[in-house]
Design a protein around this motif. Sequence first.
Motif, PDB file in Angstrom:
ATOM      1  N   GLY A 274       0.790  -1.222   0.000  1.00  0.00           N
ATOM      2  CA  GLY A 274       0.000   0.000   0.000  1.00  0.00           C
ATOM      3  C   GLY A 274       0.824   1.274   0.000  1.00  0.00           C
ATOM      4  O   GLY A 274       2.060   1.265  -0.086  1.00  0.00           O
ATOM      5  N   LYS A 275       0.110   2.398   0.136  1.00  0.00           N
ATOM      6  CA  LYS A 275       0.753   3.707   0.213  1.00  0.00           C
ATOM      7  C   LYS A 275       1.198   4.041   1.632  1.00  0.00           C
ATOM      8  O   LYS A 275       1.948   4.979   1.839  1.00  0.00           O
ATOM      9  CB  LYS A 275      -0.225   4.788  -0.270  1.00  0.00           C
ATOM     10  CG  LYS A 275      -0.623   4.671  -1.730  1.00  0.00           C
ATOM     11  CD  LYS A 275      -1.576   5.795  -2.106  1.00  0.00           C
ATOM     12  CE  LYS A 275      -1.952   5.729  -3.581  1.00  0.00           C
ATOM     13  NZ  LYS A 275      -2.906   6.821  -3.960  1.00  0.00           N
TER      14      LYS A 275
ATOM     15  N   TRP B 222      -0.467   3.725   5.895  1.00  0.00           N
ATOM     16  CA  TRP B 222      -1.675   4.138   6.612  1.00  0.00           C
ATOM     17  C   TRP B 222      -1.717   5.630   6.898  1.00  0.00           C
ATOM     18  O   TRP B 222      -2.781   6.229   6.984  1.00  0.00           O
ATOM     19  CB  TRP B 222      -1.798   3.348   7.906  1.00  0.00           C
ATOM     20  CG  TRP B 222      -0.757   3.676   8.936  1.00  0.00           C
ATOM     21  CD1 TRP B 222       0.540   3.243   8.960  1.00  0.00           C
ATOM     22  CD2 TRP B 222      -0.921   4.510  10.073  1.00  0.00           C
ATOM     23  NE1 TRP B 222       1.202   3.751  10.037  1.00  0.00           N
ATOM     24  CE2 TRP B 222       0.328   4.535  10.745  1.00  0.00           C
ATOM     25  CE3 TRP B 222      -1.990   5.227  10.599  1.00  0.00           C
ATOM     26  CZ2 TRP B 222       0.525   5.258  11.916  1.00  0.00           C
ATOM     27  CZ3 TRP B 222      -1.787   5.950  11.770  1.00  0.00           C
ATOM     28  CH2 TRP B 222      -0.550   5.961  12.408  1.00  0.00           C
TER      29      TRP B 222
ATOM     30  N   ASN C   8      -1.021   7.950   4.939  1.00  0.00           N
ATOM     31  CA  ASN C   8      -1.431   8.675   3.735  1.00  0.00           C
ATOM     32  C   ASN C   8      -2.916   8.525   3.421  1.00  0.00           C
ATOM     33  O   ASN C   8      -3.400   9.076   2.430  1.00  0.00           O
ATOM     34  CB  ASN C   8      -0.608   8.186   2.533  1.00  0.00           C
ATOM     35  CG  ASN C   8       0.868   8.449   2.692  1.00  0.00           C
ATOM     36  OD1 ASN C   8       1.265   9.553   3.071  1.00  0.00           O
ATOM     37  ND2 ASN C   8       1.693   7.452   2.417  1.00  0.00           N
ATOM     38  N   LEU C   9      -3.637   7.797   4.246  1.00  0.00           N
ATOM     39  CA  LEU C   9      -5.056   7.591   4.000  1.00  0.00           C
ATOM     40  C   LEU C   9      -5.866   8.812   4.407  1.00  0.00           C
ATOM     41  O   LEU C   9      -5.469   9.591   5.268  1.00  0.00           O
ATOM     42  CB  LEU C   9      -5.555   6.381   4.782  1.00  0.00           C
ATOM     43  CG  LEU C   9      -4.915   5.033   4.447  1.00  0.00           C
ATOM     44  CD1 LEU C   9      -5.505   3.939   5.327  1.00  0.00           C
ATOM     45  CD2 LEU C   9      -5.088   4.702   2.974  1.00  0.00           C
TER      46      LEU C   9
ATOM     47  N   THR D 171     -10.810   4.205  -4.352  1.00  0.00           N
ATOM     48  CA  THR D 171     -10.232   2.908  -4.022  1.00  0.00           C
ATOM     49  C   THR D 171      -9.312   3.016  -2.813  1.00  0.00           C
ATOM     50  O   THR D 171      -8.937   4.119  -2.392  1.00  0.00           O
ATOM     51  CB  THR D 171      -9.418   2.338  -5.194  1.00  0.00           C
ATOM     52  OG1 THR D 171      -8.316   3.224  -5.480  1.00  0.00           O
ATOM     53  CG2 THR D 171     -10.270   2.168  -6.434  1.00  0.00           C
ATOM     54  N   ILE D 172      -8.944   1.839  -2.299  1.00  0.00           N
ATOM     55  CA  ILE D 172      -7.982   1.768  -1.212  1.00  0.00           C
ATOM     56  C   ILE D 172      -7.332   0.393  -1.242  1.00  0.00           C
ATOM     57  O   ILE D 172      -7.974  -0.605  -1.585  1.00  0.00           O
ATOM     58  CB  ILE D 172      -8.647   2.033   0.156  1.00  0.00           C
ATOM     59  CG1 ILE D 172      -7.602   2.147   1.265  1.00  0.00           C
ATOM     60  CG2 ILE D 172      -9.664   0.945   0.491  1.00  0.00           C
ATOM     61  CD1 ILE D 172      -8.180   2.630   2.585  1.00  0.00           C
ATOM     62  N   SER D 173      -6.071   0.335  -0.908  1.00  0.00           N
ATOM     63  CA  SER D 173      -5.355  -0.933  -0.855  1.00  0.00           C
ATOM     64  C   SER D 173      -5.771  -1.732   0.382  1.00  0.00           C
ATOM     65  O   SER D 173      -5.917  -1.185   1.473  1.00  0.00           O
ATOM     66  CB  SER D 173      -3.845  -0.673  -0.816  1.00  0.00           C
ATOM     67  OG  SER D 173      -3.139  -1.846  -0.480  1.00  0.00           O
TER      68      SER D 173
ATOM     69  N   ASP E 110      -3.347  -1.263   3.187  1.00  0.00           N
ATOM     70  CA  ASP E 110      -3.466  -0.012   3.944  1.00  0.00           C
ATOM     71  C   ASP E 110      -4.580  -0.107   4.986  1.00  0.00           C
ATOM     72  O   ASP E 110      -4.462   0.430   6.094  1.00  0.00           O
ATOM     73  CB  ASP E 110      -3.731   1.160   3.000  1.00  0.00           C
ATOM     74  CG  ASP E 110      -2.484   1.611   2.262  1.00  0.00           C
ATOM     75  OD1 ASP E 110      -1.376   1.321   2.745  1.00  0.00           O
ATOM     76  OD2 ASP E 110      -2.608   2.257   1.208  1.00  0.00           O
TER      77      ASP E 110
ATOM     78  N   TRP F 230      -3.899   0.270   8.958  1.00  0.00           N
ATOM     79  CA  TRP F 230      -4.608   1.290   9.730  1.00  0.00           C
ATOM     80  C   TRP F 230      -5.276   0.669  10.952  1.00  0.00           C
ATOM     81  O   TRP F 230      -5.223   1.235  12.054  1.00  0.00           O
ATOM     82  CB  TRP F 230      -5.656   1.983   8.858  1.00  0.00           C
ATOM     83  CG  TRP F 230      -6.330   3.128   9.558  1.00  0.00           C
ATOM     84  CD1 TRP F 230      -5.938   4.441   9.568  1.00  0.00           C
ATOM     85  CD2 TRP F 230      -7.513   3.061  10.379  1.00  0.00           C
ATOM     86  NE1 TRP F 230      -6.791   5.193  10.331  1.00  0.00           N
ATOM     87  CE2 TRP F 230      -7.765   4.372  10.851  1.00  0.00           C
ATOM     88  CE3 TRP F 230      -8.367   2.042  10.748  1.00  0.00           C
ATOM     89  CZ2 TRP F 230      -8.860   4.676  11.675  1.00  0.00           C
ATOM     90  CZ3 TRP F 230      -9.446   2.327  11.583  1.00  0.00           C
ATOM     91  CH2 TRP F 230      -9.677   3.641  12.037  1.00  0.00           C
TER      92      TRP F 230
ATOM     93  N   THR G 228     -10.219   5.774   2.772  1.00  0.00           N
ATOM     94  CA  THR G 228      -9.998   5.805   1.340  1.00  0.00           C
ATOM     95  C   THR G 228      -8.621   6.379   1.071  1.00  0.00           C
ATOM     96  O   THR G 228      -8.027   7.035   1.921  1.00  0.00           O
ATOM     97  CB  THR G 228     -11.091   6.624   0.614  1.00  0.00           C
ATOM     98  OG1 THR G 228     -11.006   6.386  -0.794  1.00  0.00           O
ATOM     99  CG2 THR G 228     -10.935   8.112   0.891  1.00  0.00           C
ATOM    100  N   SER G 229      -8.111   6.129  -0.127  1.00  0.00           N
ATOM    101  CA  SER G 229      -6.798   6.644  -0.505  1.00  0.00           C
ATOM    102  C   SER G 229      -6.889   8.110  -0.919  1.00  0.00           C
ATOM    103  O   SER G 229      -7.953   8.561  -1.339  1.00  0.00           O
ATOM    104  CB  SER G 229      -6.215   5.834  -1.655  1.00  0.00           C
ATOM    105  OG  SER G 229      -5.964   4.516  -1.246  1.00  0.00           O
TER     106      SER G 229
END
Length: 267
Positions: A217-218, A220, A222-223, A236-238, A241, A245, A266-267
């Motif tokens: 993922g990016k 947590w 960065n969410l 979307t979201i990984s 992530d 979280w 969400t991203s």
Amino acid sequence: MSAKSNPTIAFFGATGGCANTCLVHCLLAGYDVSALARTASKLTSQLLAQGLTQETLDQHLTIIQGDATNVEDVKRTVVSDGTLVSFIISGVGGKGVLQKSLRRPFTLDNPDICASSIATLLNALKEVYAEIPSTATIKPLLVYVSSTGISNGPQDVPFWLRFLYRVLIAVPHADKRKMERTLKLHMDQPEASQHLFRGVVGVRASLLKGGIDYKAGKGWRNLRVGTEEKPAIGYTISRSDVGQWIFEEVVKKNGGEWVGKIATLTS
């Protein structure tokens, strides 16, 4: 797997991306964990493939082979040597199936899996408290993974995804709604002594992407995070992530600010 005398976190749906990532972070942090899996070897292979050592699994993980809709299997997962876990994390979900229907082109292999597994968990805990009264003194915190698009509050899905949510994935969402409704009715009981959990945290994620890889993922931090009343709206979201979280904001903080609330991610 060597049996552990006092697992502190129980996982259901641990072979799915969100719960699997949270499980990995828990194991890396040294938590003792029990996980219910239909195929123990599948979960073991997933964890080893992500870089966990067999030593870590032997030391901190107990896998119970069984079904999340079987009361006895669930009881074996949440209780070990008469001790109840501190956390229950449910990422249960069904396998997607395409069908010949314009109204409902997408369904699940078990369209009632989320609602059924939560109902089973409630029944299992009732039996545990009746059989081992001492377990009711410190009840577990439940964290469940759900989805945006089922809120009774403000819209939490972008306009261009609403058709997809309302038609293409209506069956999984109906299952999530039923699960959430069951939990709300239970926790709305006026007497706290009737509650089977010390609290519940809901996690509604936007459209999930990615597979089994806790590093994919990016991150947590960065969410975008909202609540049911003020949702974070995104596409979307990984899965990784979402799982991270849950570990960082709920497990490590013993529920933190999220007990009794629903988070939207969400991203």
